[in-house]
Design a protein around this motif. Structure first.
Motif, PDB file in Angstrom:
ATOM      1  N   SER A 268       9.859  16.233 -19.475  1.00  0.00           N
ATOM      2  CA  SER A 268      10.563  16.406 -20.541  1.00  0.00           C
ATOM      3  C   SER A 268      10.825  15.646 -21.984  1.00  0.00           C
ATOM      4  N   GLY A 269       9.882  14.766 -21.991  1.00  0.00           N
ATOM      5  CA  GLY A 269       9.509  13.760 -23.836  1.00  0.00           C
ATOM      6  C   GLY A 269       9.248  14.570 -24.176  1.00  0.00           C
ATOM      7  N   ASP A 270       9.503  14.082 -26.015  1.00  0.00           N
ATOM      8  CA  ASP A 270       8.825  14.792 -27.218  1.00  0.00           C
ATOM      9  C   ASP A 270       6.851  14.795 -26.940  1.00  0.00           C
ATOM     10  N   LEU A 271       6.667  13.931 -26.646  1.00  0.00           N
ATOM     11  CA  LEU A 271       5.554  13.442 -27.009  1.00  0.00           C
ATOM     12  C   LEU A 271       4.439  14.825 -26.414  1.00  0.00           C
ATOM     13  N   ILE A 272       4.861  15.059 -25.088  1.00  0.00           N
ATOM     14  CA  ILE A 272       3.313  16.122 -24.364  1.00  0.00           C
ATOM     15  C   ILE A 272       4.055  17.617 -24.696  1.00  0.00           C
ATOM     16  N   HIS A 273       5.122  17.792 -25.672  1.00  0.00           N
ATOM     17  CA  HIS A 273       5.511  19.393 -25.818  1.00  0.00           C
ATOM     18  C   HIS A 273       4.658  19.055 -27.138  1.00  0.00           C
ATOM     19  N   ASN A 274       3.631  17.934 -28.357  1.00  0.00           N
ATOM     20  CA  ASN A 274       3.401  18.224 -29.038  1.00  0.00           C
ATOM     21  C   ASN A 274       1.669  18.207 -28.972  1.00  0.00           C
ATOM     22  N   GLU A 275       1.147  19.196 -28.757  1.00  0.00           N
ATOM     23  CA  GLU A 275       0.065  19.572 -28.979  1.00  0.00           C
ATOM     24  C   GLU A 275      -0.853  19.195 -29.934  1.00  0.00           C
ATOM     25  N   GLY A 276      -0.100  18.963 -31.593  1.00  0.00           N
ATOM     26  CA  GLY A 276      -1.299  18.362 -31.911  1.00  0.00           C
ATOM     27  C   GLY A 276      -1.730  16.470 -31.474  1.00  0.00           C
ATOM     28  N   LEU A 277      -0.795  16.363 -31.020  1.00  0.00           N
ATOM     29  CA  LEU A 277      -0.761  14.926 -30.621  1.00  0.00           C
ATOM     30  C   LEU A 277      -1.745  15.177 -29.881  1.00  0.00           C
ATOM     31  N   PHE A 278      -1.982  16.006 -28.828  1.00  0.00           N
ATOM     32  CA  PHE A 278      -2.554  16.181 -27.985  1.00  0.00           C
ATOM     33  C   PHE A 278      -4.089  15.911 -28.197  1.00  0.00           C
ATOM     34  N   ILE A 279      -4.224  16.541 -29.171  1.00  0.00           N
ATOM     35  CA  ILE A 279      -5.752  17.368 -30.051  1.00  0.00           C
ATOM     36  C   ILE A 279      -6.910  16.109 -30.699  1.00  0.00           C
ATOM     37  N   GLY A 280      -5.432  15.342 -30.889  1.00  0.00           N
ATOM     38  CA  GLY A 280      -6.371  14.449 -32.279  1.00  0.00           C
ATOM     39  C   GLY A 280      -6.104  13.095 -30.902  1.00  0.00           C
ATOM     40  N   LEU A 281      -4.875  12.455 -30.032  1.00  0.00           N
ATOM     41  CA  LEU A 281      -4.854  11.760 -29.884  1.00  0.00           C
ATOM     42  C   LEU A 281      -5.725  11.460 -27.829  1.00  0.00           C
ATOM     43  N   GLU A 282      -6.210  12.281 -27.606  1.00  0.00           N
ATOM     44  CA  GLU A 282      -6.713  12.766 -26.302  1.00  0.00           C
ATOM     45  C   GLU A 282      -7.935  13.335 -26.517  1.00  0.00           C
ATOM     46  N   GLY A 283      -7.733  14.660 -26.902  1.00  0.00           N
ATOM     47  CA  GLY A 283      -8.788  15.469 -26.564  1.00  0.00           C
ATOM     48  C   GLY A 283      -9.684  14.821 -28.122  1.00  0.00           C
ATOM     49  N   VAL A 284      -9.709  14.457 -28.986  1.00  0.00           N
ATOM     50  CA  VAL A 284     -10.718  14.159 -29.978  1.00  0.00           C
ATOM     51  C   VAL A 284     -11.379  12.632 -29.763  1.00  0.00           C
ATOM     52  N   MET A 285     -10.101  11.619 -29.522  1.00  0.00           N
ATOM     53  CA  MET A 285     -10.561  10.005 -28.660  1.00  0.00           C
ATOM     54  C   MET A 285     -11.724   9.940 -28.043  1.00  0.00           C
ATOM     55  N   VAL A 286     -11.716  10.713 -27.105  1.00  0.00           N
ATOM     56  CA  VAL A 286     -12.663  11.175 -25.728  1.00  0.00           C
ATOM     57  C   VAL A 286     -13.111  11.581 -26.272  1.00  0.00           C
ATOM     58  N   LEU A 287     -13.381  12.730 -27.040  1.00  0.00           N
ATOM     59  CA  LEU A 287     -15.097  13.537 -27.367  1.00  0.00           C
ATOM     60  C   LEU A 287     -15.728  12.513 -28.176  1.00  0.00           C
ATOM     61  N   VAL A 288     -14.588  11.822 -29.570  1.00  0.00           N
ATOM     62  CA  VAL A 288     -15.684  10.710 -30.379  1.00  0.00           C
ATOM     63  C   VAL A 288     -15.627   9.618 -29.208  1.00  0.00           C
ATOM     64  N   ALA A 289     -15.765   9.227 -28.526  1.00  0.00           N
ATOM     65  CA  ALA A 289     -16.157   8.041 -27.539  1.00  0.00           C
ATOM     66  C   ALA A 289     -17.187   8.345 -26.782  1.00  0.00           C
ATOM     67  N   LEU A 290     -17.318   9.986 -26.099  1.00  0.00           N
ATOM     68  CA  LEU A 290     -18.623  10.011 -25.347  1.00  0.00           C
ATOM     69  C   LEU A 290     -19.717  10.726 -26.340  1.00  0.00           C
ATOM     70  N   TYR A 291     -19.548  10.819 -26.938  1.00  0.00           N
ATOM     71  CA  TYR A 291     -20.726  10.939 -28.579  1.00  0.00           C
ATOM     72  C   TYR A 291     -21.313   9.720 -29.161  1.00  0.00           C
ATOM     73  N   CYS A 292     -20.115   8.934 -29.160  1.00  0.00           N
ATOM     74  CA  CYS A 292     -20.364   7.443 -29.645  1.00  0.00           C
ATOM     75  C   CYS A 292     -22.087   7.142 -28.522  1.00  0.00           C
ATOM     76  N   MET A 293     -21.282   7.641 -27.292  1.00  0.00           N
ATOM     77  CA  MET A 293     -21.744   6.830 -26.057  1.00  0.00           C
ATOM     78  C   MET A 293     -23.293   7.677 -25.921  1.00  0.00           C
ATOM     79  N   ILE A 294     -23.840   8.727 -26.353  1.00  0.00           N
ATOM     80  CA  ILE A 294     -24.997   8.951 -26.880  1.00  0.00           C
ATOM     81  C   ILE A 294     -25.774   8.030 -27.727  1.00  0.00           C
ATOM     82  N   VAL A 295     -25.038   7.488 -28.496  1.00  0.00           N
ATOM     83  CA  VAL A 295     -25.792   6.464 -29.592  1.00  0.00           C
ATOM     84  C   VAL A 295     -26.117   5.309 -28.721  1.00  0.00           C
ATOM     85  N   ALA A 296     -25.537   4.793 -27.788  1.00  0.00           N
ATOM     86  CA  ALA A 296     -24.458   3.240 -27.445  1.00  0.00           C
ATOM     87  C   ALA A 296     -25.415   3.958 -25.579  1.00  0.00           C
TER      88      ALA A 296
END
Length: 327
Positions: A268-296
């Protein structure tokens, strides 16, 4: 004189909004009544699913090329977990009240990065083996200290298997239990949220300890390197590898901290209701990390040295060096 009529507010009290017996749909209830209070974007979740699939193919191809079996297995299951999770969010786009879709995405997207951190932990062990070789070139003057490098680690290199991987498994178990508790929730999600937060918090703690030990080792190794005659220069490829691996670690750490904050107020918190934050801080963060690990990926960088048995055989000498340091 004209009169206006107002439509009385809809009564949703007869509908079950959240839980295994939820019976709301978009045709009956607005998305604002769902647990996330929004309808997840279809295009965004399809993009995440596709990009995770492409990353999985790349990791499999590189893993097969260099035979980095543990690393590629971790990356494979992490990608599969993320893809299933975003499939669950696509289910929520169709019906934000779909409890099965909710469980699929909250369990799988939460668990995915745990596999990636396991791959990072095992790569640190490989790095210690590699740096040991780089520190002491094979000359008559330095053969007696061929295994100088490992003594600057806080533990024997192979101990990192037995410290960080079990911690990662424990984090995985706690987060899985939190997801399982969600599956029996009928509106009171506090137990599920608390267990999930415990798992995420332990993952953050493990990552912070990992980062601290890595920094300590790097400092001690660099100090020894400056005192070593004619050390082998570190290649540009290795420096790029370390940079991208470090970035991946930091991105996953940021993501975990965000998820703890998101769940700290429950569903019921505010953050869980914000899709933009989820996309940026969950989806994008993990996806970029995953592609970094292709280089690494450890295969191309460590292909010239994989003598783990020799490193373990040399550890008695390392222990003696540590005892000398303590005197």
């Amino acid at each position: 004189m004209t009169t206006t009529t107002t439509t009385p507010p809809a009564d949703y009290s007869t509908y079950k909004i959240f839980g295994p017996s939820a019976n709301c749909t978009l045709a009956l209830c607005p998305a604002s009544l769902s647990v996330y209070q929004y309808q997840p974007t279809l295009a965004g979740n399809i993009c995440f699913l596709v990009f995770y699939g492409l990353a999985m193919i790349a990791h499999i191809a590189i893993g097969l090329r260099w035979r980095t079996w543990f690393f590629v297995v971790c990356m494979f299951w992490g990608c599969v977990s993320e893809m299933i999770g975003y499939g669950g969010r696509i289910m929520l786009h169709r019906n934000p009240f779909d409890f099965e879709g909710f469980l699929v995405q909250i369990i799988c997207i939460t668990l995915g990065p745990t596999f990636f951190t396991a791959a990072i932990y095992i790569t640190l062990y490989k790095m210690y083996v590699f740096l040991n070789q780089q520190l002491t070139p094979l000359t008559t003057e330095t053969q007696s200290i061929l295994y100088l490098g490992p003594q600057y680690a806080r533990f024997r290199p192979k101990a990192y298997y037995w410290i960080f991987i079990p911690c990662d498994i424990l984090s995985l178990v706690l987060q899985s239990v939190g997801g399982a508790l969600s599956s029996t929730s009928e509106g009171d999600s506090s137990a599920a949220v608390n267990v999930s937060i415990a798992g995420l918090s332990f993952q953050v703690f493990t990552l912070l300890v990992f980062i601290a030990l890595t920094f300590e080792y790097a400092y001690r190794w660099q100090k020894a390197r400056r005192a070593t005659p004619s050390p082998t220069p570190l290649s540009r490829a290795f420096k790029v590898f370390v940079g991208f691996l470090s970035l991946a670690t930091v991105l996953i750490l940021i993501r975990c901290i965000y998820r703890i904050d998101e769940l700290s107020e429950g569903y019921s918190g505010d953050l869980i209701h914000n899709e933009g934050l989820f996309i940026g801080l969950e989806g994008v963060m993990v996806l970029v990390a995953l592609y970094c690990m292709i280089v690494a990926h450890p295969g191309p960088v460590f292909r010239s040295f994989d003598d783990e048995k020799a490193l373990d055989d040399a550890m008695p000498g390392v222990d003696q060096e540590r005892q000398k340091e303590a005197v």
